[in-house]
Design a protein around this motif. Structure first.
Motif, PDB file in Angstrom:
ATOM      1  N   UNK A  61       1.202 -16.913 -12.683  1.00 54.18           N
ATOM      2  CA  UNK A  61       0.686 -18.039 -11.912  1.00 54.18           C
ATOM      3  C   UNK A  61       0.984 -17.803 -10.439  1.00 54.18           C
ATOM      4  N   UNK A  62       0.281 -18.529  -9.599  1.00 47.85           N
ATOM      5  CA  UNK A  62       0.524 -18.464  -8.162  1.00 47.85           C
ATOM      6  C   UNK A  62       0.214 -19.828  -7.556  1.00 47.85           C
ATOM      7  N   UNK A  63       0.706 -20.032  -6.351  1.00 45.52           N
ATOM      8  CA  UNK A  63       0.441 -21.293  -5.660  1.00 45.52           C
ATOM      9  C   UNK A  63       0.427 -21.041  -4.161  1.00 45.52           C
ATOM     10  N   UNK A  64      -0.133 -21.993  -3.425  1.00 47.34           N
ATOM     11  CA  UNK A  64      -0.043 -21.982  -1.969  1.00 47.34           C
ATOM     12  C   UNK A  64       1.132 -22.866  -1.573  1.00 47.34           C
ATOM     13  N   UNK A  65       2.091 -22.278  -0.879  1.00 53.80           N
ATOM     14  CA  UNK A  65       3.278 -23.020  -0.456  1.00 53.80           C
ATOM     15  C   UNK A  65       3.101 -23.398   1.008  1.00 53.80           C
ATOM     16  N   UNK A  66       3.253 -24.673   1.333  1.00 52.98           N
ATOM     17  CA  UNK A  66       3.054 -25.136   2.705  1.00 52.98           C
ATOM     18  C   UNK A  66       4.357 -25.705   3.252  1.00 52.98           C
ATOM     19  N   UNK A  67       4.731 -25.235   4.429  1.00 53.74           N
ATOM     20  CA  UNK A  67       5.928 -25.701   5.129  1.00 53.74           C
ATOM     21  C   UNK A  67       5.504 -26.786   6.109  1.00 53.74           C
ATOM     22  N   UNK A  68       6.131 -27.959   6.048  1.00 52.89           N
ATOM     23  CA  UNK A  68       5.716 -29.096   6.872  1.00 52.89           C
ATOM     24  C   UNK A  68       6.793 -29.442   7.896  1.00 52.89           C
ATOM     25  N   UNK A  69       6.417 -30.288   8.857  1.00 54.34           N
ATOM     26  CA  UNK A  69       7.362 -30.751   9.871  1.00 54.34           C
ATOM     27  C   UNK A  69       8.482 -31.550   9.207  1.00 54.34           C
ATOM     28  N   UNK A  70       9.704 -31.378   9.708  1.00 51.13           N
ATOM     29  CA  UNK A  70      10.848 -32.068   9.119  1.00 51.13           C
ATOM     30  C   UNK A  70      10.864 -33.551   9.447  1.00 51.13           C
TER      31      UNK A  70
ATOM     32  N   UNK B 168       4.014 -27.034  13.114  1.00 51.62           N
ATOM     33  CA  UNK B 168       2.690 -26.811  12.529  1.00 51.62           C
ATOM     34  C   UNK B 168       2.825 -26.376  11.068  1.00 51.62           C
ATOM     35  N   UNK B 169       1.982 -26.914  10.176  1.00 54.32           N
ATOM     36  CA  UNK B 169       2.069 -26.511   8.774  1.00 54.32           C
ATOM     37  C   UNK B 169       1.737 -25.031   8.610  1.00 54.32           C
ATOM     38  N   UNK B 170       2.514 -24.343   7.781  1.00 59.44           N
ATOM     39  CA  UNK B 170       2.309 -22.916   7.525  1.00 59.44           C
ATOM     40  C   UNK B 170       2.081 -22.742   6.029  1.00 59.44           C
ATOM     41  N   UNK B 171       0.961 -22.100   5.656  1.00 58.73           N
ATOM     42  CA  UNK B 171       0.637 -21.884   4.244  1.00 58.73           C
ATOM     43  C   UNK B 171       0.809 -20.414   3.892  1.00 58.73           C
ATOM     44  N   UNK B 172       1.478 -20.150   2.778  1.00 56.66           N
ATOM     45  CA  UNK B 172       1.667 -18.795   2.285  1.00 56.66           C
ATOM     46  C   UNK B 172       1.500 -18.789   0.771  1.00 56.66           C
ATOM     47  N   UNK B 173       0.915 -17.713   0.244  1.00 61.84           N
ATOM     48  CA  UNK B 173       0.741 -17.611  -1.204  1.00 61.84           C
ATOM     49  C   UNK B 173       2.026 -17.088  -1.833  1.00 61.84           C
ATOM     50  N   UNK B 174       2.417 -17.674  -2.962  1.00 58.08           N
ATOM     51  CA  UNK B 174       3.646 -17.305  -3.664  1.00 58.08           C
ATOM     52  C   UNK B 174       3.308 -16.949  -5.110  1.00 58.08           C
TER      53      UNK B 174
END
Length: 591
Positions: free
Chosen positions: A417-426, A405-411
């Protein structure tokens, strides 16, 4: 009796090997020098892997001969108690000289609960090194593995390694007492017609699914056999091997038709599945969210539908006696109808989830949030990198498809500056198209991201092939034109060559933190150069410009004026130049 592949070995040498079974060695020695010397000598003579089971009294219990290309770990015909360690260690040789323990070795240690697993590299008549592994503490509901070595002959820490067996015994006892170990693994035989690399990856998939690989079979074919995929001769040979190894399952490295699967099961006498089914099973085990479970079920239904005709007599005509004759539906037709109905239902549910996901994405765009997607081959270290950059606690395992499942975290990035980092399925080679279709809404996180960070495992011997696979999947998703930044992970586990590919990639180690600040600086720089807030007034007869803005930019607001549509948006330099040139060419008003 010597087990395994002794074909072609002269009888006198087999007789010498059998004498090993009568030998007794010192009980306080993990790998006695005399046994090591004999293993090296015999391995050099037969040019095959040699496997010895040694109990805690120093008695040799059983000997098996493998092949030079793979470790074959036959199921022991010895008594063993599943409530503790087996009471013997498995010591085997690697004729190629590689003293490291393979994934199959570590998998057998964990699932068969040996006292220890030991590998001896043999080359040119000498031992190149010795490695040993022991069961460790429970991690993520499974026993971890502690690996030592390789060490040189003469430097084996005999006392330390014997002490590790005692500690491993206690860890297993504690885990069983707490109810942590309850599973028994299926014994599987792997078959590939492609390459050793593909077979190794199939073994990793089987390990992730919780199976125990007892044999690997490689067969080169110009084209698959239409009836059994591997041919009738090879099927007959494999049937005997499955019987000897008491295998529960055979896994083919390619996708089978329903007829091929049925014919192979008839010939082998055991269950047969293909690579796609194995991957679907892993996804089913690891799906946590409601969306993930729906996506996996949809992929399974789509895969099953065209294969119903090959599933045997269970799908013949309903009943078979009084009251069942006539123009009624066959079981096959009933199952097809039910599956089609379920596919429609799942598709509708996922469409609603996709609508909700799109709404969330639009809110992020209105809030001018920049999204950076982590993509890469499965087990490349994306989740570890997400945790390191954001301080998140996403599950990290040395397994394939640990994240579905995609996981979004703020970095937080440099220069405020900042961004939303999303981890996706391999991604993975030969990713089933059913999964690509079912997980499209999840994979679209990469498609709609402002920047894609491709994470590659530089320590993998197949790094280049894995990297090519990732870009191929991105092309299939329609994300080939997205801005890409490459990060080469696990640099702490490999000797860095003079030049890396690509030259502008960032070398990092998500585990140690090496290169992460440089990566954040580069992400920040790319974001700064990516999109700027722009205000345009687009005449109502210039819809092409408005379409371009919606396709390549982030629309913050739209207002309808007398002279045209006032659009406040974020555009990168390329899209901005195209939009303004189109407007200037038509003498449109630009603000």
């Amino acid at each position: 009796m010597i087990r395994g592949n002794i074909e072609g070995i002269r009888e006198s040498l087999v007789a010498e090997l059998e004498k090993l079974e009568d030998m007794q060695f010192a009980r306080d020695q993990y790998l006695p020098d005399r046994l090591l010397s004999l293993l090296v000598r015999f391995t050099e003579q037969i040019n095959r892997e040699l496997l010895v089971y040694l109990d805690r009294t120093g008695q040799v219990l059983e000997i098996a001969v493998g092949s030079i290309s793979s470790v074959s770990l036959p199921e022991l015909h010895l008594r063993r108690n599943l409530d503790r360690l087996t009471g013997y260690r498995c010591i085997h040789t690697h004729p190629g000289g590689d003293a490291r323990l393979s994934d199959v070795d570590l998998q057998a240690l964990r699932l068969l609960r040996f006292d220890s697993m030991c590998a001896v590299g043999v080359s040119n008549g000498i031992a190149t090194g010795i490695s040993a592994a022991f069961l460790g503490e429970m991690e993520y509901e499974n026993l971890s593995v502690a690996v030592y070595g390789p060490v040189k002959p003469g430097r084996i820490p005999q006392t330390l390694w014997m002490r590790e067996i005692e500690l491993a015994e206690k860890r297993v006892a504690d885990a069983i007492a707490k109810g942590g170990i309850v599973e028994r693994a299926e014994k599987v035989v792997l078959v590939s017609t492609e390459s050793q690399e593909s077979l190794d990856e199939l073994a990793s998939l089987a390990d992730t699914a919780g199976a125990m690989v007892v044999a690997r079979v490689m067969q080169k074919r110009i084209k698959p056999d239409s009836a059994t995929y591997i041919g009738s001769g090879k099927a007959a040979e494999l049937a005997l091997q499955c019987q000897v190894l008491e295998a529960d399952l055979v896994i083919l490295d390619d996708e089978l038709t329903g007829a091929q699967q049925k014919n192979l099961e008839d010939a082998l006498g055991v269950r047969v599945i293909d690579r796609t089914t194995l991957i679907l099973d892993i996804f089913a085990q690891r799906a946590q969210s409601a969306e993930g479970k729906l996506q996996v079920e949809l992929a399974q239904m789509k895969y099953m539908l065209p294969r119903l005709t090959g599933m045997g007599t269970s799908l013949s005509r309903l009943g078979g006696g009084i009251g069942t004759r006539g123009p009624g539906e066959t079981r096959l037709e009933v199952d097809r109808r039910r599956i089609r109905r379920r596919i429609d239902d799942l598709t509708a549910q996922l469409a609603e989830i996709k609508r909700q996901r799109d709404a969330r994405r639009q809110r992020r765009e209105k809030q001018e949030q920049t999204v950076v997607a982590l993509v890469g081959y499965t087990n490349a270290g994306k989740s570890t990198l997400l945790n390191a950059l954001s301080g998140a606690d996403v599950l990290v395992e040395d397994k394939l498809f640990a994240t579905l499942d995609p996981v979004l975290r703020q970095v937080e990035l440099p220069e405020n500056r900042r961004c939303l980092l999303v981890d996706t399925v391999g991604f993975i080679r030969k990713l089933p198209h059913q999964l690509v279709d079912a997980f499209r809404s999840t994979l679209e996180e990469a498609l709609y991201a402002d920047l894609i960070v491709v994470v590659s495992d530089l320590s993998s011997p197949f790094y280049r092939q894995q990297r090519d696979t990732v870009f191929q999947v991105l092309r299939e998703l329609g994300a080939a034109e997205k801005p890409v930044l490459e990060a080469l992970n696990k640099c702490d586990a490999v000797e860095i060559p003079g030049m890396v590919e690509p030259a502008d990639a960032i070398l990092i180690s998500a585990r140690t933190g090496m290169g992460l600040e440089k990566l954040k600086e580069e992400i920040s720089r790319r974001i700064a150069a990516m999109r700027h807030k722009t205000e345009l007034i687009v005449p109502y007869d210039k819809g092409a410009v408005l379409s371009l803005v919606h396709k390549y930019g982030q629309v913050i607001s739209e207002e309808y004026l007398a002279e045209g549509t006032k659009v406040v948006c974020l555009l990168d330099s390329a899209a901005y130049q195209r939009a303004t040139s189109m407007l200037e060419r038509d003498a449109a008003k630009v603000r």
